[in-house]
Design a protein around this motif. Structure first.
Motif, PDB file in Angstrom:
ATOM      1  N   ALA A   1       0.831  -1.208   0.000  1.00  0.00           N
ATOM      2  CA  ALA A   1       0.000   0.000   0.000  1.00  0.00           C
ATOM      3  C   ALA A   1       0.859   1.248   0.000  1.00  0.00           C
ATOM      4  N   ALA A   2       0.428   2.252  -0.753  1.00  0.00           N
ATOM      5  CA  ALA A   2       1.132   3.538  -0.836  1.00  0.00           C
ATOM      6  C   ALA A   2       0.107   4.614  -1.156  1.00  0.00           C
ATOM      7  N   GLU A   3       0.552   5.865  -1.114  1.00  0.00           N
ATOM      8  CA  GLU A   3      -0.366   6.987  -1.327  1.00  0.00           C
ATOM      9  C   GLU A   3      -0.995   6.959  -2.713  1.00  0.00           C
ATOM     10  N   ASP A   4      -0.252   6.443  -3.696  1.00  0.00           N
ATOM     11  CA  ASP A   4      -0.761   6.463  -5.075  1.00  0.00           C
ATOM     12  C   ASP A   4      -1.459   5.157  -5.460  1.00  0.00           C
ATOM     13  N   THR A   5      -1.773   4.304  -4.481  1.00  0.00           N
ATOM     14  CA  THR A   5      -2.421   3.026  -4.776  1.00  0.00           C
ATOM     15  C   THR A   5      -3.625   2.825  -3.867  1.00  0.00           C
ATOM     16  N   ILE A   6      -4.433   1.839  -4.226  1.00  0.00           N
ATOM     17  CA  ILE A   6      -5.493   1.343  -3.364  1.00  0.00           C
ATOM     18  C   ILE A   6      -5.308  -0.165  -3.284  1.00  0.00           C
ATOM     19  N   THR A   7      -5.463  -0.737  -2.109  1.00  0.00           N
ATOM     20  CA  THR A   7      -5.285  -2.186  -1.987  1.00  0.00           C
ATOM     21  C   THR A   7      -6.540  -2.907  -2.481  1.00  0.00           C
ATOM     22  N   LEU A   8      -6.357  -4.172  -2.819  1.00  0.00           N
ATOM     23  CA  LEU A   8      -7.496  -4.968  -3.258  1.00  0.00           C
ATOM     24  C   LEU A   8      -8.528  -5.090  -2.139  1.00  0.00           C
ATOM     25  N   ASP A   9      -8.045  -5.218  -0.898  1.00  0.00           N
ATOM     26  CA  ASP A   9      -8.974  -5.293   0.242  1.00  0.00           C
ATOM     27  C   ASP A   9      -9.799  -4.013   0.357  1.00  0.00           C
ATOM     28  N   ALA A  10      -9.134  -2.861   0.162  1.00  0.00           N
ATOM     29  CA  ALA A  10      -9.846  -1.582   0.235  1.00  0.00           C
ATOM     30  C   ALA A  10     -10.834  -1.445  -0.921  1.00  0.00           C
ATOM     31  N   LEU A  11     -10.444  -1.961  -2.086  1.00  0.00           N
ATOM     32  CA  LEU A  11     -11.352  -1.933  -3.235  1.00  0.00           C
ATOM     33  C   LEU A  11     -12.593  -2.769  -2.943  1.00  0.00           C
TER      34      LEU A  11
END
Length: 604
Positions: free
Chosen positions: A158-168
């Protein structure tokens, strides 16, 4: 043009399948119909875990609605950059059930290669496996104007420029199920399902546009041939970015099979087969060659003649059984003795329950197929390409011939052009190359896919592959040679990993050899030699070992076809260095160019 393979009218999905019309509604319908049956199996820590079709359906719904919440519109393109794992499957079905188009990227691709696929496909989202894969996209993101979001499967990435699959998935949980249903039911059979970029042995990859109808046609043809049965377990290590593995995935989901995913290490394939006991094992020749080496090397030298006789007995009995004929009592007794001593341990290497295995993507030696068939592991050859949604022909348990790749899949027609090229047409033939009309026009002519492969059809419609048009070697004396035959013979040696013949416009053929580290290093240790590959590549004892096997292989060919000299590399060919495709096929043009100096030395 001459010869023809039979074509049949359009097939319908059998009753025991999901009943899906497209790949978009395939998983939702399978989740309803097969709810509590196991859909996927995977390892977490030291334990194998299982998810039912209903559970996978919920995961896919969440991903689809999460993508919709991100603003992904129907028809947009979403890339997947990950190794074969259950999340790859979840992501793809989430993408397509949201009405979008899935675009796989090989996880071995460099950042520049990822840029080509994501850029050429105009991807709006890229789903990355981990930090390393996400870094490839970050490195080229400025050159991807259509890209809006990076999704990472591993939460540690996870990073500021990404979204995790769990969060999606969390975003999707609050979504409207009716919107999901509306998305996947709006998809039409003629709509694009996936763009698969050909790994290619020449030039930049081309994006094959494969429709939902293309894969529905192939699934129906495969079901008609009983390729997978409800409840079967398929062990999957092949890259899901490749059309072959994708078909395996779709067949399992559509036909109520269970996908058992590897843990990502080639050295673990045999142990995992033994843990999972699969009934269906799709693979490429290199793995069967490795298992063949493992099994045959366990036979003591003084019992090899006995083993050869046992294989002959096994072939006779299996052949009689396949034809439904009675096995004579004396032959049955001899078979039972060799089955217990020789064949049972071989079956155990595969987990002991394999009903059938399938091999494709590259040639495999007949001796290997006969060895496994005698042992009770039928390894059936099939043939196809990305442009044909994987399958053109296939062998079945009740209809196969060694040395052929089977008959035309139901719904497919095959014929041989005047120059020997294999042509195919049917509902499986792709819609064209994305943004490349010129290449499409050169590949599909009057509805016939021009495969680039050379072959022949026998009187019963069995297809044999004799070579590839671009791979034919024409010596300085004008002799046409097919390199794959002698290359396959050399790769049967336990000491050899890869063998590449060279000789176009040259006076005679030569060969580049790489050593199999797993076999040659223990041999070197026994003989008091250095145990590193660079040293062994120049050792006289190793050259003598390879020369002996080359002499045996050459003996099967005419003088003009025989390899006169060889050179041993101090390393193996790999995907990472661009010498192999993801299905372990040699990129002949890359090897010829990269090792031109080596070849020149052999002719000096």
């Amino acid at each position: 043009m001459q010869g023809s393979g039979s074509a049949t009218a359009a097939l319908t999905a059998p009753e025991h399948t999901s009943g899906a019309a497209t790949m978009a509604d395939l998983l939702p319908l399978a989740a309803e119909r097969f709810a509590e049956h196991p859909a996927v199996r995977f390892k977490r820590g030291d334990a194998w875990q299982e998810l039912s079709f209903a559970e996978v359906g919920e995961i896919v719904r969440e991903i689809a609605l999460g993508l919709i919440d991100l603003g992904v519109a129907a028809g947009e393109h979403v890339c997947i950059l990950a190794n074969t794992r259950p999340e790859w499957t979840f992501a793809e079905f989430g993408i397509v059930s949201a009405g979008a188009v899935a675009v796989p990227i090989y996880p071995t691709n460099s950042a520049k290669e990822c840029e080509w696929v994501a850029g050429n496909s105009e991807a709006a989202v890229v789903v990355c496996e981990d930090h390393a894969q996400a870094e490839k996209i970050r490195a080229v993101r400025a050159k991807l104007p259509a890209l809006r979001q990076i999704v990472v499967i591993d939460s540690e990435a996870a990073a500021e420029d990404t979204i995790t699959l769990d969060a999606l998935r969390e975003r999707g949980r609050g979504g409207d199920r009716a919107e999901w249903v509306a998305r996947y039911t709006a998809v039409k059979p003629e709509d694009p399902f996936t763009f698969i970029y050909t790994s290619g042995t020449t030039g930049p990859p081309k994006g094959c546009v494969l429709t939902h109808a293309n894969y529905r046609a192939v699934l129906n043809g495969c079901h008609a041939k009983d390729i997978i049965q409800p409840g079967e377990i398929a062990y999957l290590y092949l890259p899901l970015a490749h059309a072959f593995a994708l078909l395996v995935q779709l067949l399992c989901i559509d036909g109520r099979g269970t996908i058992a995913y590897w843990t990502g290490q080639t050295s673990k394939i045999v142990p995992e087969l033994q843990e999972l006991h699969p009934t269906w094992f799709p693979s490429v020749p290199r793995i069967f060659e490795k298992i063949y080496t493992l099994a045959s090397s366990a036979i003591p030298d003084d019992r090899r003649a006995e083993a050869q006789e046992a294989i002959k007995v096994g072939l006779k009995v299996r052949g009689l059984q396949a034809r439904g004929e009675e096995v004579p009592a004396e032959l049955q007794h001899a078979f039972e003795q060799v089955d217990e001593k020789l064949f049972a341990p071989i079956r155990a290497l595969f987990g002991g329950k394999v009903r059938q295995a399938v091999t494709g993507a590259a040639p495999i030696a007949r001796e290997i197929l006969e060895f496994f068939y005698a042992a009770g592991i039928p390894v059936l050859e099939g043939y196809g390409m990305t442009e044909s949604a994987t399958a053109i022909s296939y062998s079945t348990l009740d209809s196969f011939r060694f040395g052929t790749v089977g008959r035309a899949l139901p719904g497919v027609e095959i014929k041989i052009a005047a120059d020997g090229e294999i042509l195919a047409r049917g509902g499986n033939i792709f819609a064209g190359y994305y943004r490349n009309d010129e290449a499409t026009a050169d590949t599909v002519i009057d509805g016939w896919l021009h495969t680039g492969d050379l072959g022949s059809l026998d009187e019963d419609g069995f297809l044999s592959i004799t070579g590839r048009k671009k791979d034919i070697i024409i010596t300085a004396g004008g002799k046409n040679l097919t390199p794959a035959n002698l290359e396959n013979d050399m790769k049967q040696s336990r000491w050899v990993s890869q063998a590449v013949m060279h000789g176009d416009r040259r006076p005679f053929p030569v060969m580049l050899i790489t050593l199999d580290a797993e076999e040659i290093v223990p041999w070197a240790r026994e003989h008091g030699l250095p145990e590193d590959i660079p040293s062994l590549a120049t050792a006289p004892e190793v050259r003598a070992l390879i020369q002996q096997h080359l002499d045996e292989a050459n003996a099967h060919y005419a003088q003009v076809e025989q390899v006169k000299k060889f050179s041993i590399l101090d390393h193996d060919l790999t995907q990472e260095t661009g010498e192999l495709t993801p299905t372990m096929k040699v990129k002949r043009n890359v090897v010829n160019e990269k090792y031109a100096g080596r070849f020149d030395e052999l002719y000096s």
